[in-house]
Design a protein around this motif. Structure first.
Motif, PDB file in Angstrom:
ATOM      1  N   ASP A 395       0.790  -1.201  -0.105  1.00  0.00           N
ATOM      2  CA  ASP A 395       0.084  -0.136   0.054  1.00  0.00           C
ATOM      3  C   ASP A 395       1.048   1.392   0.107  1.00  0.00           C
ATOM      4  O   ASP A 395       0.524   2.248  -0.596  1.00  0.00           O
ATOM      5  N   ASN A 396       2.205   1.238   0.760  1.00  0.00           N
ATOM      6  CA  ASN A 396       2.813   2.572   0.792  1.00  0.00           C
ATOM      7  C   ASN A 396       4.473   2.349   0.379  1.00  0.00           C
ATOM      8  O   ASN A 396       4.989   3.202   0.612  1.00  0.00           O
ATOM      9  N   GLY A 397       4.561   1.242   0.046  1.00  0.00           N
ATOM     10  CA  GLY A 397       6.073   0.818   0.031  1.00  0.00           C
ATOM     11  C   GLY A 397       6.975   0.704   1.078  1.00  0.00           C
ATOM     12  O   GLY A 397       8.158   0.532   0.987  1.00  0.00           O
ATOM     13  N   ALA A 398       6.260   0.989   2.340  1.00  0.00           N
ATOM     14  CA  ALA A 398       7.238   0.867   3.547  1.00  0.00           C
ATOM     15  C   ALA A 398       7.972  -0.481   3.652  1.00  0.00           C
ATOM     16  O   ALA A 398       7.521  -1.623   3.541  1.00  0.00           O
ATOM     17  N   LYS A 399       9.338  -0.460   3.887  1.00  0.00           N
ATOM     18  CA  LYS A 399      10.201  -1.742   4.217  1.00  0.00           C
ATOM     19  C   LYS A 399      10.541  -1.629   5.634  1.00  0.00           C
ATOM     20  O   LYS A 399      10.846  -0.651   6.268  1.00  0.00           O
ATOM     21  N   VAL A 400      10.571  -2.845   6.144  1.00  0.00           N
ATOM     22  CA  VAL A 400      11.091  -3.125   7.674  1.00  0.00           C
ATOM     23  C   VAL A 400      11.709  -4.529   7.691  1.00  0.00           C
ATOM     24  O   VAL A 400      11.291  -5.493   7.138  1.00  0.00           O
ATOM     25  N   ASP A 401      12.614  -4.752   8.581  1.00  0.00           N
ATOM     26  CA  ASP A 401      13.404  -6.181   8.719  1.00  0.00           C
ATOM     27  C   ASP A 401      12.734  -6.750   9.929  1.00  0.00           C
ATOM     28  O   ASP A 401      12.580  -5.803  11.068  1.00  0.00           O
ATOM     29  N   ILE A 402      12.133  -7.904  10.181  1.00  0.00           N
ATOM     30  CA  ILE A 402      11.520  -8.422  11.268  1.00  0.00           C
ATOM     31  C   ILE A 402      12.216  -9.637  11.426  1.00  0.00           C
ATOM     32  O   ILE A 402      12.707 -10.442  10.835  1.00  0.00           O
TER      33      ILE A 402
END
Length: 513
Positions: A395-402
């Motif tokens: 939806d917004n291209g946000a990236k996060v490492d989990i």
């Protein structure tokens, strides 16, 4: 208007890949050739075909609904069907065909549908003695049998629903999902002893339709009542949920819940003996939502990369892509991807892995973005070493490492956030288009700016017809969309924007699909 019914979109994904060295396919024009703001109609056609939702069929105005679409339809059905079963509404199925004499029984009703009715006139080489109609809706198909089954007050209420297809031979602007000659829907048909029971059900069903749009499709809607001019032909009154497409400045009737009153009961002699032993007529409702819901969702959320699907209805909520790098152990990465999918699926999340070796990671990213998958998880050698995965929101291209240890909770949280964010963003865009107008000049200006117009109205049919006539143009005339059930305060002395007579209510106006 949106998409051309007879013309497949230019970009064809099967021709959009080319082989490079080592047999790997590289990205070559996988994206869309039209933008949402630039050419909405062509953009929409491309999105629904390249996103593998529909395929154009050889008969104009008919479309093949592919598995990506049917998965969404089934998820909506899995919400709606148990809800109406709680209300003691039973499932049935009536035939597709209806005879002419039955169809003609309710004059206003058939006049409303006559131009769209398709007829069977031949069988093999011989003409039928009497042509048979294909249902455009099932009131006239069902109600002769309501008359047979309802005898006394103990036979009431009779509450039926069927999941089926209907045919309306549209000739103007066929558009996938929005206007097609055959579509899928549910149609509920109910009969009650009292008007109060019928009125109550109308609003209960309307609330389910609101939930379907807002909680599942993340599309904001207005619950309202249709004008006399726009109500269901032959009915007493019509309520609807109305959506709005900011890019085109058009309203869309999302679903309808009608109180039919006693009109059909009179025509089809649906009478019962009440508790006092006196003869009375039933009160009836009919209500429906169709595959149009899916088109509204695509129009509201889609962007220049393709579909954007709300997690609640997406066939695949998470796509896991392996990212091989130079000499890294590909087998180990693939195993990690497969294990990730299993963990997610075991937790009730709809997840798949794209482990195809002949496509680059970049091509896969574009492919799954085009198909609107809400969340992408990438796993490469660095992620393996750090026992983590990279998550990318559609939806917004946000990236996060989990961290892998928190995988399920993190993904569930992100999917919930995406669902809510999609609704919030859509509502913000819709609300920014609402314009309150109190004079004709303000109305015309707002109409030119593609606004969803809220105006005080005298509630007179002739005035609505006049507004339609005065605003008729290439893009279609303005009409009432609905009068919201939650009415803003109408100060005493407020005048109708169009006639100057005392206003009776606030009504939404605009152009529509």
């Amino acid at each position: 208007m949106a998409g051309k019914g007879d013309k497949p979109a230019k970009a064809d994904k099967s021709a959009a890949v080319a082989k490079s060295g080592k047999g790997r396919k590289k990205e070559t024009g996988l994206g869309l050739t039209n933008t949402k703001d630039g050419n909405f109609g062509e953009w929409y056609s491309e999105v629904v075909t390249n996103g593998e939702m529909i395929e154009y069929y050889e008969i104009s105005g008919c479309y093949i609904l592919r598995p990506w679409t049917m998965a969404i339809w089934e998820i909506m059905q899995n919400f709606f069907d148990p809800e109406i079963k709680k209300m003691n509404i039973k499932t049935c199925y009536f035939p597709l065909f209806v005879s002419n004499n039955v169809l003609q029984k309710e004059k206003d009703h058939i006049e409303g549908f006559a131009p769209e009715v398709a007829w069977v006139t031949r069988s093999g080489d011989s003409d039928l003695e009497v042509p048979i109609a294909i249902r455009p809706t099932s009131e006239t198909v069902m109600y002769p049998y309501f008359s047979k089954w309802i005898r006394g007050h103990r036979d009431l209420p009779l509450r039926l629903n069927q999941w089926c297809n209907v045919v309306r031979w549209e000739f103007s602007n066929p558009t996938p999902f929005i206007r097609s000659r055959e579509f899928l829907w549910q149609e509920g048909h109910t009969a009650f002893a009292t008007k109060e029971e019928a009125d109550t059900e109308v609003l209960e069903i309307l609330e389910l339709y609101r939930r379907l749009y807002e909680e599942y499709l993340a599309v904001p809607v207005v619950k309202g009542r249709k004008s006399e001019l726009e109500k269901f032909a032959g009915g007493l009154y019509t309520t609807s949920v109305e959506a709005f497409i900011p890019n085109t400045g058009r309203g869309v009737q999302g679903a309808t819940s009608h109180c039919l009153g006693q009109n059909f009961a009179k025509m089809f002699e649906i009478n019962f003996e009440d508790e006092k032993g006196e003869k009375a007529m039933v009160w009836q409702n009919s209500w429906a939502y169709s595959t149009r819901t899916i088109g509204v969702m695509v129009m509201v959320h889609g962007d220049d990369k393709g579909l954007v699907l709300p997690p609640k209805v997406a066939a695949v909520q998470v796509i896991v892509v392996h990212v091989p790098y130079k000499d890294a152990d590909v087998k180990e990465i693939i195993n990690a991807c497969s294990a990730t999918v299993k963990t997610l699926c075991d937790a009730g999340i709809r997840a798949e892995a794209d482990l195809r070796e002949n496509y680059s990671p970049g091509w896969k990213y574009s492919h799954w973005e085009m198909k609107g998958v809400p969340l992408r998880i990438e796993i490469g050698p660095k992620d393996l070493a750090n026992n983590q995965a990279r998550a990318v929101r559609r939806d917004n291209g946000a990236k996060v490492d989990i961290p892998m240890a928190d995988l399920v909770d993190s993904v569930k949280g992100m999917l919930d956030t995406i669902q809510q964010n999609m609704f919030d963003v859509a509502k913000e865009k819709r609300d920014a288009c609402i314009q309150v107008t109190k004079t004709w000049d303000e109305f015309i200006e707002a109409l030119g700016q593609k606004k969803l117009i809220l105006a005080p109205w005298c509630d007179e049919e002739e005035v609505e017809k006049e507004v339609k006539a005065k605003t008729k143009g290439e893009t279609g005339a303005a009409k009432t969309l609905c009068s919201p059930l939650e009415q803003p305060e109408l100060p005493e002395g407020t005048l109708c924007f169009a006639s100057g007579k005392p206003a009776k209510k606030w009504t939404y106006w605009g152009r529509s699909y």
